[in-house]
Motif scaffolding. Sequence first.
Motif, mmCIF file in Angstrom:
data_model
loop_
_atom_site.group_PDB
_atom_site.id
_atom_site.type_symbol
_atom_site.label_atom_id
_atom_site.label_comp_id
_atom_site.label_asym_id
_atom_site.label_seq_id
_atom_site.Cartn_x
_atom_site.Cartn_y
_atom_site.Cartn_z
ATOM 1 N N TRP A 62 -46.671 152.532 14.835
ATOM 2 C CA TRP A 62 -48.076 152.706 14.463
ATOM 3 C C TRP A 62 -48.653 151.397 13.935
ATOM 4 O O TRP A 62 -49.768 151.012 14.312
ATOM 5 C CB TRP A 62 -48.224 153.788 13.393
ATOM 6 C CG TRP A 62 -49.540 153.689 12.707
ATOM 7 C CD1 TRP A 62 -50.724 154.184 13.153
ATOM 8 C CD2 TRP A 62 -49.822 152.986 11.498
ATOM 9 N NE1 TRP A 62 -51.723 153.839 12.274
ATOM 10 C CE2 TRP A 62 -51.189 153.100 11.256
ATOM 11 C CE3 TRP A 62 -49.037 152.268 10.590
ATOM 12 C CZ2 TRP A 62 -51.801 152.540 10.141
ATOM 13 C CZ3 TRP A 62 -49.648 151.709 9.484
ATOM 14 C CH2 TRP A 62 -51.005 151.838 9.269
ATOM 15 N N ALA A 63 -47.923 150.726 13.041
ATOM 16 C CA ALA A 63 -48.430 149.505 12.417
ATOM 17 C C ALA A 63 -48.732 148.438 13.472
ATOM 18 O O ALA A 63 -49.785 147.794 13.427
ATOM 19 C CB ALA A 63 -47.419 148.974 11.400
ATOM 20 N N HIS A 64 -47.831 148.256 14.412
ATOM 21 C CA HIS A 64 -48.037 147.245 15.449
ATOM 22 C C HIS A 64 -49.223 147.604 16.344
ATOM 23 O O HIS A 64 -50.076 146.764 16.632
ATOM 24 C CB HIS A 64 -46.758 147.108 16.274
ATOM 25 C CG HIS A 64 -46.758 145.940 17.197
ATOM 26 N ND1 HIS A 64 -46.599 144.648 16.752
ATOM 27 C CD2 HIS A 64 -46.905 145.864 18.539
ATOM 28 C CE1 HIS A 64 -46.657 143.825 17.777
ATOM 29 N NE2 HIS A 64 -46.837 144.539 18.872
ATOM 30 N N PHE A 66 -51.776 149.613 15.646
ATOM 31 C CA PHE A 66 -53.021 149.572 14.877
ATOM 32 C C PHE A 66 -53.443 148.135 14.605
ATOM 33 O O PHE A 66 -54.627 147.803 14.669
ATOM 34 C CB PHE A 66 -52.842 150.340 13.561
ATOM 35 C CG PHE A 66 -54.116 150.580 12.830
ATOM 36 C CD1 PHE A 66 -55.074 151.442 13.337
ATOM 37 C CD2 PHE A 66 -54.357 149.952 11.618
ATOM 38 C CE1 PHE A 66 -56.260 151.672 12.666
ATOM 39 C CE2 PHE A 66 -55.536 150.175 10.943
ATOM 40 C CZ PHE A 66 -56.487 151.034 11.459
ATOM 41 N N ARG A 67 -52.469 147.270 14.327
ATOM 42 C CA ARG A 67 -52.774 145.856 14.092
ATOM 43 C C ARG A 67 -53.434 145.233 15.320
ATOM 44 O O ARG A 67 -54.456 144.548 15.217
ATOM 45 C CB ARG A 67 -51.500 145.100 13.757
ATOM 46 C CG ARG A 67 -51.730 143.612 13.638
ATOM 47 C CD ARG A 67 -50.431 142.886 13.353
ATOM 48 N NE ARG A 67 -50.672 141.463 13.442
ATOM 49 C CZ ARG A 67 -50.114 140.672 14.343
ATOM 50 N NH1 ARG A 67 -49.267 141.165 15.215
ATOM 51 N NH2 ARG A 67 -50.388 139.402 14.379
ATOM 52 N N ILE A 83 -54.849 142.207 7.501
ATOM 53 C CA ILE A 83 -54.508 143.279 8.444
ATOM 54 C C ILE A 83 -52.997 143.406 8.559
ATOM 55 O O ILE A 83 -52.448 144.512 8.535
ATOM 56 C CB ILE A 83 -55.161 143.027 9.815
ATOM 57 C CG1 ILE A 83 -56.663 143.252 9.732
ATOM 58 C CG2 ILE A 83 -54.561 143.938 10.873
ATOM 59 C CD1 ILE A 83 -57.414 142.837 10.966
ATOM 60 N N ASN A 84 -52.288 142.286 8.668
ATOM 61 C CA ASN A 84 -50.819 142.319 8.722
ATOM 62 C C ASN A 84 -50.243 142.930 7.458
ATOM 63 O O ASN A 84 -49.318 143.747 7.518
ATOM 64 C CB ASN A 84 -50.248 140.912 8.905
ATOM 65 C CG ASN A 84 -50.442 140.394 10.300
ATOM 66 O OD1 ASN A 84 -50.701 141.142 11.228
ATOM 67 N ND2 ASN A 84 -50.333 139.085 10.439
ATOM 68 N N CYS A 87 -51.044 146.803 7.455
ATOM 69 C CA CYS A 87 -50.326 147.550 8.500
ATOM 70 C C CYS A 87 -48.828 147.564 8.252
ATOM 71 O O CYS A 87 -48.213 148.632 8.132
ATOM 72 C CB CYS A 87 -50.628 146.964 9.868
ATOM 73 S SG CYS A 87 -52.311 147.270 10.420
ATOM 74 N N TYR A 88 -48.223 146.398 8.177
ATOM 75 C CA TYR A 88 -46.770 146.342 8.025
ATOM 76 C C TYR A 88 -46.332 146.705 6.610
ATOM 77 O O TYR A 88 -45.263 147.278 6.412
ATOM 78 C CB TYR A 88 -46.237 144.983 8.444
ATOM 79 C CG TYR A 88 -46.447 144.733 9.918
ATOM 80 C CD1 TYR A 88 -45.846 145.548 10.863
ATOM 81 C CD2 TYR A 88 -47.273 143.718 10.372
ATOM 82 C CE1 TYR A 88 -46.042 145.346 12.214
ATOM 83 C CE2 TYR A 88 -47.478 143.501 11.721
ATOM 84 C CZ TYR A 88 -46.861 144.326 12.639
ATOM 85 O OH TYR A 88 -47.063 144.132 13.970
ATOM 86 N N ALA A 91 -46.242 150.388 6.583
ATOM 87 C CA ALA A 91 -45.043 150.879 7.265
ATOM 88 C C ALA A 91 -43.819 150.751 6.366
ATOM 89 O O ALA A 91 -42.970 151.646 6.323
ATOM 90 C CB ALA A 91 -44.823 150.118 8.569
#
Length: 106
Positions: A62-64, A66-67, A83-84, A87-88, A91
């Motif tokens: 999801w994180a990758h 969505f990023r 954003i990184n 998102c990460y 996660a």
Amino acid sequence: MLFSAGGVLSALLMPSLVFLFGVAFPLGWLSPPGYPRLFAVVTHPLTRMVLFVLCTLSLFHWAHRFRYTLYDGLQIKHLNGPINLVCYGGAIVGSVAALYLLWQVP
């Protein structure tokens, strides 16, 4: 690699789990397992490990995704750092929460 593994594992396991626990058991199409049986399955260390891996890889998938949706799709390349982090970082926090919750069951 986390993106690919998370996508494959989510695509293989999540639909069956959602179908069983979200549709088939509540509608009575299949008889649900009793609480003692389901508790015994969930408390087994191998099941806990599989659930943790499923949660972790799904979150990183999801994180990758969505990023790159935000980065390429919405063209907000100037916010790449935050954003990184969101998102990460989300996660990682979700993975730690999954680990904590899975090991809290007696």
